[in-house]
Design a protein around this motif. Structure first.
Motif, PDB file in Angstrom:
ATOM      1  N   GLY A   1     -30.193  15.236 -44.170  1.00 35.71           N
ATOM      2  CA  GLY A   1     -28.848  15.617 -43.288  1.00 35.71           C
ATOM      3  C   GLY A   1     -28.467  14.713 -42.567  1.00 35.71           C
ATOM      4  N   SER A   2     -27.446  14.886 -41.762  1.00 36.82           N
ATOM      5  CA  SER A   2     -26.671  13.869 -40.649  1.00 36.82           C
ATOM      6  C   SER A   2     -26.904  14.470 -39.330  1.00 36.82           C
ATOM      7  CB  SER A   2     -25.170  14.172 -41.024  1.00 36.82           C
ATOM      8  OG  SER A   2     -24.915  15.693 -40.886  1.00 36.82           O
ATOM      9  N   ALA A   3     -26.693  13.447 -38.356  1.00 37.55           N
ATOM     10  CA  ALA A   3     -26.984  13.488 -37.219  1.00 37.55           C
ATOM     11  C   ALA A   3     -26.226  14.487 -36.367  1.00 37.55           C
ATOM     12  CB  ALA A   3     -26.588  12.165 -36.459  1.00 37.55           C
ATOM     13  N   GLY A   4     -24.991  14.632 -36.777  1.00 33.25           N
ATOM     14  CA  GLY A   4     -24.214  15.811 -36.223  1.00 33.25           C
ATOM     15  C   GLY A   4     -24.706  17.099 -36.407  1.00 33.25           C
ATOM     16  N   ALA A   5     -25.460  17.486 -37.416  1.00 32.04           N
ATOM     17  CA  ALA A   5     -26.004  18.865 -37.653  1.00 32.04           C
ATOM     18  C   ALA A   5     -27.323  18.968 -36.860  1.00 32.04           C
ATOM     19  CB  ALA A   5     -26.600  18.950 -39.226  1.00 32.04           C
TER      20      ALA A   5
ATOM     21  N   LEU B   1     -10.880  18.955 -50.832  1.00 34.73           N
ATOM     22  CA  LEU B   1     -12.271  18.143 -50.279  1.00 34.73           C
ATOM     23  C   LEU B   1     -11.651  16.883 -49.440  1.00 34.73           C
ATOM     24  CD1 LEU B   1     -15.016  17.690 -49.456  1.00 34.73           C
ATOM     25  CD2 LEU B   1     -15.321  16.597 -51.607  1.00 34.73           C
ATOM     26  N   VAL B   2     -11.766  16.910 -47.953  1.00 35.71           N
ATOM     27  CA  VAL B   2     -11.141  15.671 -47.435  1.00 35.71           C
ATOM     28  C   VAL B   2     -12.627  14.975 -46.700  1.00 35.71           C
ATOM     29  CG1 VAL B   2     -10.100  14.833 -45.746  1.00 35.71           C
ATOM     30  CG2 VAL B   2      -9.204  16.763 -46.747  1.00 35.71           C
ATOM     31  N   THR B   3     -12.676  13.700 -47.056  1.00 40.44           N
ATOM     32  CA  THR B   3     -13.804  13.054 -46.671  1.00 40.44           C
ATOM     33  C   THR B   3     -13.300  12.127 -45.436  1.00 40.44           C
ATOM     34  OG1 THR B   3     -15.042  12.840 -48.718  1.00 40.44           O
ATOM     35  CG2 THR B   3     -15.564  11.214 -47.247  1.00 40.44           C
ATOM     36  N   ALA B   4     -13.732  12.134 -44.233  1.00 39.57           N
ATOM     37  CA  ALA B   4     -13.270  11.470 -43.159  1.00 39.57           C
ATOM     38  C   ALA B   4     -14.196  10.613 -42.463  1.00 39.57           C
ATOM     39  CB  ALA B   4     -12.963  12.409 -41.851  1.00 39.57           C
TER      40      ALA B   4
ATOM     41  N   ALA C   1     -21.595  11.456 -35.907  1.00 40.19           N
ATOM     42  CA  ALA C   1     -22.141  12.600 -36.568  1.00 40.19           C
ATOM     43  C   ALA C   1     -22.279  12.410 -38.189  1.00 40.19           C
ATOM     44  CB  ALA C   1     -21.006  13.663 -36.557  1.00 40.19           C
ATOM     45  N   GLY C   2     -21.952  11.447 -38.722  1.00 40.09           N
ATOM     46  CA  GLY C   2     -22.171  11.228 -39.942  1.00 40.09           C
ATOM     47  C   GLY C   2     -23.219  10.112 -40.497  1.00 40.09           C
ATOM     48  N   GLU C   3     -23.880   9.971 -39.421  1.00 40.95           N
ATOM     49  CA  GLU C   3     -25.178   8.996 -39.535  1.00 40.95           C
ATOM     50  C   GLU C   3     -26.316   9.920 -40.296  1.00 40.95           C
ATOM     51  OE1 GLU C   3     -26.388   5.627 -39.232  1.00 40.95           O
ATOM     52  OE2 GLU C   3     -24.106   5.077 -38.938  1.00 40.95           O
TER      53      GLU C   3
ATOM     54  N   LEU D   1     -14.038  19.668 -45.094  1.00 39.92           N
ATOM     55  CA  LEU D   1     -14.191  18.501 -44.408  1.00 39.92           C
ATOM     56  C   LEU D   1     -15.787  17.801 -44.470  1.00 39.92           C
ATOM     57  CD1 LEU D   1     -13.228  16.168 -42.655  1.00 39.92           C
ATOM     58  CD2 LEU D   1     -13.346  17.709 -40.582  1.00 39.92           C
ATOM     59  N   ARG D   2     -15.718  16.750 -45.274  1.00 37.91           N
ATOM     60  CA  ARG D   2     -17.070  15.925 -45.215  1.00 37.91           C
ATOM     61  C   ARG D   2     -16.986  14.948 -44.194  1.00 37.91           C
ATOM     62  NH1 ARG D   2     -19.166  11.674 -49.773  1.00 37.91           N
ATOM     63  NH2 ARG D   2     -21.142  11.685 -48.983  1.00 37.91           N
ATOM     64  N   VAL D   3     -17.781  14.956 -43.348  1.00 25.85           N
ATOM     65  CA  VAL D   3     -18.222  13.941 -42.039  1.00 25.85           C
ATOM     66  C   VAL D   3     -18.971  12.923 -42.296  1.00 25.85           C
ATOM     67  CG1 VAL D   3     -18.694  13.479 -39.713  1.00 25.85           C
ATOM     68  CG2 VAL D   3     -17.748  15.765 -40.359  1.00 25.85           C
ATOM     69  N   ALA D   4     -18.153  11.935 -42.757  1.00 24.62           N
ATOM     70  CA  ALA D   4     -18.875  10.484 -43.251  1.00 24.62           C
ATOM     71  C   ALA D   4     -18.778   9.196 -42.104  1.00 24.62           C
ATOM     72  CB  ALA D   4     -18.363  10.225 -44.746  1.00 24.62           C
ATOM     73  N   THR D   5     -18.741   9.843 -40.842  1.00 24.57           N
ATOM     74  CA  THR D   5     -18.438   8.769 -39.780  1.00 24.57           C
ATOM     75  C   THR D   5     -19.813   8.013 -39.811  1.00 24.57           C
ATOM     76  OG1 THR D   5     -19.222  10.099 -38.271  1.00 24.57           O
ATOM     77  CG2 THR D   5     -16.723   9.972 -38.628  1.00 24.57           C
TER      78      THR D   5
END
Length: 346
Positions: free
Chosen positions: A113-117, A24-27, A86-88, A68-72
């Motif tokens: 959920g997140s904005a990127g979805a 698991l990678v958090t970016a 996307a991570g907002e 990949l966990r998108v946490a931008t």
């Protein structure tokens, strides 16, 4: 960027289900997101991209690859133009647009959920869809191996669908841009009948923007659709099945089965009619709270399948199949799951 091995995925989903990720990678930046995707692709590594985990059903076996966990983060407002990383967190972003006095996404309040979805699913509720306001989507194109910007009309939006959903292994959303409206503190025109009734207005009227936002939050909370860790009715993926869209021939066959019943019917383009999945489930005999095991229908809304605290993914899928098969047997209509399935299928 944070990397973990044999990492639990269940806590990263609103269903709180699923086995671990091998990696698991958090970016936290766009560059990190792109780097993880490129590295996985070059190595031929299976890759799963997640945001808020609100529209995801992960198998009990987990994911044997890189998650990949998108946490931008990023909320940039310029006049009526909004750009979200996307991570907002989507619900928080919507609330901030309302605070800014801008209309366009206020009826999408409280959606987890997140904005990127949002462009992937063309998220919509209460008569509003993100397709109405998305102007551009910035994404990493895994086929071209470059970052691209797609204009709203090029995203092929339709009911709960988009080019991103149609080709799920190609694009990783980085940023979403919206064109909102300054309506003098008023909402977008009210379209959804339940909202109009609750507000005491006619369809097409505008209301105070904050009132619209708060009304939708109350309606969603009443259906267990606003996240609350203490309420197992919110341990769900929201609406588990999409509303069926039937061609005229299918609609005729469906009507023949109804007898004295009258199903909801909404225009869905020439030759097509949309009906209500919740109505079908309820009238096929599956009432709120249906189920005696660790996965049941929500006690507040028949369209949500919930984890009562000790469920497995297989428990949830067994319930989903029971409901799907029951609706098919009674009405001849095939329900289709809305959440993304990882390592499992109905």
């Amino acid at each position: 960027m944070l990397e973990e091995l044999d990492a639990p995925l269940a806590p990263l989903t609103t269903l709180r289900l699923g086995g671990p990720a091998r990696r698991l990678v958090t970016a936290t930046t766009d560059a990190e997101v792109v780097d993880v995707v490129r590295t996985a692709d070059e190595a031929g590594e299976p890759l799963l991209v997640i945001g808020g985990g609100s529209n995801l059903v992960i198998g009990d076996g987990g994911f044997d690859g890189t998650v990949l966990r998108v946490a931008t983060r990023g909320f940039a407002l310029d006049g009526t133009r909004l750009e979200l990383a996307a991570g907002e967190v989507w619900a928080e972003a919507v609330a901030r647009t309302v605070d800014a006095g801008l209309a366009g996404v206020e009826f999408l309040a409280g959606i987890p959920g997140s904005a990127g979805a949002t462009p992937v699913q063309n998220v919509g509720a209460y008569g509003q869809e993100v397709a109405e306001t998305i102007t551009e989507v910035v994404a990493y194109d895994r086929l071209l191996k470059e970052t691209v910007t797609l204009a709203g009309p090029d995203c092929s939006f339709s009911y709960r669908h988009s080019r991103f959903k149609a080709d799920p292994d190609r694009y990783v959303v980085l940023r979403v841009r919206f064109g909102l409206a300054d309506a003098g503190g008023q909402s977008s025109p009210v379209k959804y009948a339940e909202v109009a009734r609750t507000l005491g207005v006619e369809a097409g009227e505008r209301v105070d923007l904050r009132t619209a936002h708060e009304t939708v939050l109350r309606l969603r909370a009443g259906k267990g659709m606003v996240l609350d860790p203490a309420d197992h009715d919110t341990w769900s993926a929201g609406s588990f099945f999409t509303n069926p869209i039937l061609a005229d021939r299918q609609w005729g066959a469906f009507m023949d089965r109804l007898g004295d019943l009258r199903a909801p019917a909404y225009p869905a383009g020439e030759g097509f009619t949309k009906t209500s999945a919740a109505w079908l489930i309820d009238n096929a005999g599956f009432k709120k709270g249906h189920g005696s095991g660790p996965a049941t229908l929500s006690t507040k809304h028949t369209l949500a399948l919930t984890n009562r605290g000790a469920a497995t993914t297989e428990d949830l899928l067994a319930l989903a199949r029971e409901v799907r098969d029951g609706v098919r047997a009674v009405f001849g209509v095939e329900l289709v799951n809305e959440p993304v399935m990882v390592g499992v299928s109905l």
